[in-house]
Design a protein around this motif. Structure first.
Motif, PDB file in Angstrom:
ATOM      1  N   ALA A  77       0.833  -1.205   0.000  1.00 50.35           N
ATOM      2  CA  ALA A  77       0.000   0.000   0.000  1.00 50.35           C
ATOM      3  C   ALA A  77       0.868   1.255   0.000  1.00 50.35           C
ATOM      4  O   ALA A  77       0.593   2.211  -0.733  1.00 50.35           O
ATOM      5  N   ARG A  78       1.934   1.258   0.805  1.00 50.33           N
ATOM      6  CA  ARG A  78       2.841   2.411   0.834  1.00 50.33           C
ATOM      7  C   ARG A  78       3.468   2.641  -0.537  1.00 50.33           C
ATOM      8  O   ARG A  78       3.618   3.777  -0.977  1.00 50.33           O
ATOM      9  N   ALA A  79       3.863   1.556  -1.207  1.00 51.22           N
ATOM     10  CA  ALA A  79       4.469   1.680  -2.535  1.00 51.22           C
ATOM     11  C   ALA A  79       3.483   2.303  -3.520  1.00 51.22           C
ATOM     12  O   ALA A  79       3.863   3.141  -4.343  1.00 51.22           O
ATOM     13  N   LYS A  80       2.209   1.922  -3.429  1.00 52.06           N
ATOM     14  CA  LYS A  80       1.193   2.488  -4.326  1.00 52.06           C
ATOM     15  C   LYS A  80       0.990   3.977  -4.042  1.00 52.06           C
ATOM     16  O   LYS A  80       0.905   4.780  -4.969  1.00 52.06           O
ATOM     17  N   PHE A  81       0.905   4.342  -2.757  1.00 49.99           N
ATOM     18  CA  PHE A  81       0.762   5.762  -2.410  1.00 49.99           C
ATOM     19  C   PHE A  81       1.983   6.558  -2.858  1.00 49.99           C
ATOM     20  O   PHE A  81       1.868   7.676  -3.351  1.00 49.99           O
ATOM     21  N   ARG A  82       3.181   5.965  -2.675  1.00 52.57           N
ATOM     22  CA  ARG A  82       4.416   6.636  -3.088  1.00 52.57           C
ATOM     23  C   ARG A  82       4.414   6.860  -4.602  1.00 52.57           C
ATOM     24  O   ARG A  82       4.806   7.911  -5.089  1.00 52.57           O
ATOM     25  N   ALA A  83       3.943   5.866  -5.366  1.00 57.51           N
ATOM     26  CA  ALA A  83       3.942   5.942  -6.829  1.00 57.51           C
ATOM     27  C   ALA A  83       3.072   7.081  -7.346  1.00 57.51           C
ATOM     28  O   ALA A  83       3.393   7.692  -8.366  1.00 57.51           O
ATOM     29  N   VAL A  84       1.986   7.386  -6.650  1.00 58.22           N
ATOM     30  CA  VAL A  84       1.104   8.470  -7.102  1.00 58.22           C
ATOM     31  C   VAL A  84       1.376   9.774  -6.361  1.00 58.22           C
ATOM     32  O   VAL A  84       0.636  10.741  -6.501  1.00 58.22           O
ATOM     33  N   GLY A  85       2.439   9.790  -5.553  1.00 54.37           N
ATOM     34  CA  GLY A  85       2.830  11.021  -4.863  1.00 54.37           C
ATOM     35  C   GLY A  85       1.979  11.356  -3.659  1.00 54.37           C
ATOM     36  O   GLY A  85       1.922  12.509  -3.239  1.00 54.37           O
ATOM     37  N   SER A  86       1.307  10.366  -3.082  1.00 53.29           N
ATOM     38  CA  SER A  86       0.422  10.624  -1.940  1.00 53.29           C
ATOM     39  C   SER A  86       0.952  10.089  -0.620  1.00 53.29           C
ATOM     40  O   SER A  86       0.242  10.130   0.376  1.00 53.29           O
ATOM     41  N   LEU A  87       2.168   9.555  -0.602  1.00 50.77           N
ATOM     42  CA  LEU A  87       2.714   9.019   0.640  1.00 50.77           C
ATOM     43  C   LEU A  87       3.405  10.128   1.414  1.00 50.77           C
ATOM     44  O   LEU A  87       4.333  10.762   0.921  1.00 50.77           O
ATOM     45  N   SER A  88       2.941  10.367   2.625  1.00 57.10           N
ATOM     46  CA  SER A  88       3.564  11.374   3.478  1.00 57.10           C
ATOM     47  C   SER A  88       4.692  10.725   4.265  1.00 57.10           C
ATOM     48  O   SER A  88       4.494   9.734   4.953  1.00 57.10           O
ATOM     49  N   THR A  89       5.881  11.279   4.151  1.00 55.53           N
ATOM     50  CA  THR A  89       7.020  10.785   4.922  1.00 55.53           C
ATOM     51  C   THR A  89       7.471  11.818   5.945  1.00 55.53           C
ATOM     52  O   THR A  89       8.508  11.673   6.562  1.00 55.53           O
ATOM     53  N   THR A  90       6.677  12.864   6.113  1.00 50.96           N
ATOM     54  CA  THR A  90       6.990  13.905   7.084  1.00 50.96           C
ATOM     55  C   THR A  90       6.417  13.496   8.426  1.00 50.96           C
ATOM     56  O   THR A  90       5.211  13.338   8.570  1.00 50.96           O
ATOM     57  N   TRP A  91       7.286  13.305   9.398  1.00 58.25           N
ATOM     58  CA  TRP A  91       6.839  12.868  10.714  1.00 58.25           C
ATOM     59  C   TRP A  91       6.736  14.019  11.696  1.00 58.25           C
ATOM     60  O   TRP A  91       6.184  13.882  12.760  1.00 58.25           O
ATOM     61  N   LYS A  92       7.294  15.146  11.345  1.00 61.39           N
ATOM     62  CA  LYS A  92       7.262  16.307  12.227  1.00 61.39           C
ATOM     63  C   LYS A  92       6.798  17.516  11.429  1.00 61.39           C
ATOM     64  O   LYS A  92       6.919  17.553  10.217  1.00 61.39           O
ATOM     65  N   ALA A  93       6.305  18.496  12.157  1.00 62.72           N
ATOM     66  CA  ALA A  93       5.909  19.737  11.501  1.00 62.72           C
ATOM     67  C   ALA A  93       7.163  20.434  10.975  1.00 62.72           C
ATOM     68  O   ALA A  93       8.242  20.293  11.546  1.00 62.72           O
ATOM     69  N   PRO A  94       7.037  21.188   9.884  1.00 63.57           N
ATOM     70  CA  PRO A  94       8.196  21.926   9.372  1.00 63.57           C
ATOM     71  C   PRO A  94       8.740  22.889  10.428  1.00 63.57           C
ATOM     72  O   PRO A  94       8.020  23.304  11.343  1.00 63.57           O
ATOM     73  N   GLU A  95      10.006  23.237  10.295  1.00 61.33           N
ATOM     74  CA  GLU A  95      10.665  24.124  11.259  1.00 61.33           C
ATOM     75  C   GLU A  95       9.929  25.455  11.416  1.00 61.33           C
ATOM     76  O   GLU A  95       9.865  26.013  12.500  1.00 61.33           O
ATOM     77  N   ASP A  96       9.358  25.981  10.310  1.00 61.65           N
ATOM     78  CA  ASP A  96       8.711  27.292  10.353  1.00 61.65           C
ATOM     79  C   ASP A  96       7.210  27.213  10.657  1.00 61.65           C
ATOM     80  O   ASP A  96       6.500  28.207  10.568  1.00 61.65           O
ATOM     81  N   ALA A  97       6.717  26.035  11.035  1.00 60.64           N
ATOM     82  CA  ALA A  97       5.290  25.878  11.333  1.00 60.64           C
ATOM     83  C   ALA A  97       4.930  26.634  12.608  1.00 60.64           C
ATOM     84  O   ALA A  97       5.711  26.689  13.552  1.00 60.64           O
ATOM     85  N   LEU A  98       3.738  27.223  12.604  1.00 60.44           N
ATOM     86  CA  LEU A  98       3.256  27.938  13.782  1.00 60.44           C
ATOM     87  C   LEU A  98       2.530  26.963  14.696  1.00 60.44           C
ATOM     88  O   LEU A  98       1.708  26.167  14.244  1.00 60.44           O
ATOM     89  N   ILE A  99       2.817  27.033  15.970  1.00 61.81           N
ATOM     90  CA  ILE A  99       2.148  26.175  16.944  1.00 61.81           C
ATOM     91  C   ILE A  99       0.909  26.905  17.432  1.00 61.81           C
ATOM     92  O   ILE A  99       0.987  28.050  17.890  1.00 61.81           O
ATOM     93  N   LEU A 100      -0.239  26.247  17.298  1.00 58.97           N
ATOM     94  CA  LEU A 100      -1.493  26.869  17.703  1.00 58.97           C
ATOM     95  C   LEU A 100      -1.648  26.842  19.216  1.00 58.97           C
ATOM     96  O   LEU A 100      -1.266  25.873  19.868  1.00 58.97           O
ATOM     97  N   THR A 101      -2.236  27.910  19.738  1.00 57.55           N
ATOM     98  CA  THR A 101      -2.570  27.921  21.161  1.00 57.55           C
ATOM     99  C   THR A 101      -3.794  27.036  21.354  1.00 57.55           C
ATOM    100  O   THR A 101      -4.481  26.672  20.386  1.00 57.55           O
TER     101      THR A 101
END
Length: 115
Positions: free
Chosen positions: A63-87
Motif C-alpha cells: 500500500a505504501r508503494a502504491k501511495f508513493r507511486a502516485v505522490g500521496s505518501l507522506s514521509t513527514t513525521w514532524k511539523a516543518p521548522e517554520d510551522a506555527l504552533i497553535l494555542t
C-alpha cells in the motif's frame, strides 16, 4: 608411548562485552580453562540498514508503494521548522469551525443516532 590417541574436544567460551573508547579489553578466564594456545575471535554485530530490514506487514508495504507511486505518501513525521504552533484557544476555534460549531457529543449523535 600409548597406542591410544587422546582427542581433545574444542571448548568454546562466548563472552559479551562493550568495547570502550580506549579499545582495551581485559579478560579474566575461568580457572578450568586449560593453559596453552587458543584462538580469540572478535565479532562486532552490524545493525541492518533500512533496506535490509524485512517489512513487518507486506500488505502495508505494498500500500505504501502504491501511495508513493502516485505522490500521496507522506514521509513527514514532524511539523516543518517554520510551522506555527497553535494555542489551545486557536485549536478550539479551528475545531469548532471544522465541526460547523457542533460539539463532539452532537457530532457523535449525528453519526450514531440515538442509542
Amino acid at each position: 608411548m600409548s597406542d591410544k590417541m587422546t582427542l581433545r574436544k574444542d571448548v568454546t567460551i562466548t563472552l559479551a562485552t562493550t568495547i570502550p573508547s580506549d579499545r582495551h579489553l581485559v579478560i579474566d578466564l575461568p580457572a578450568d580453562v586449560p593453559v596453552g594456545p587458543a584462538e580469540i575471535r572478535i565479532s562486532i554485530p552490524v545493525s541492518p540498514t533500512a533496506d535490509e530490514v524485512s517489512p513487518v506487514n507486506p500488505a502495508l508495504e505494498i500500500a505504501r508503494a502504491k501511495f508513493r507511486a502516485v505522490g500521496s505518501l507522506s514521509t513527514t513525521w514532524k511539523a516543518p521548522e517554520d510551522a506555527l504552533i497553535l494555542t489551545d484557544e486557536e485549536l478550539f476555534k479551528l475545531t469548532e469551525q471544522l465541526a460547523g460549531g457542533a460539539s463532539v457529543d452532537e457530532i457523535m449523535k449525528d453519526i450514531r443516532g440515538d442509542w
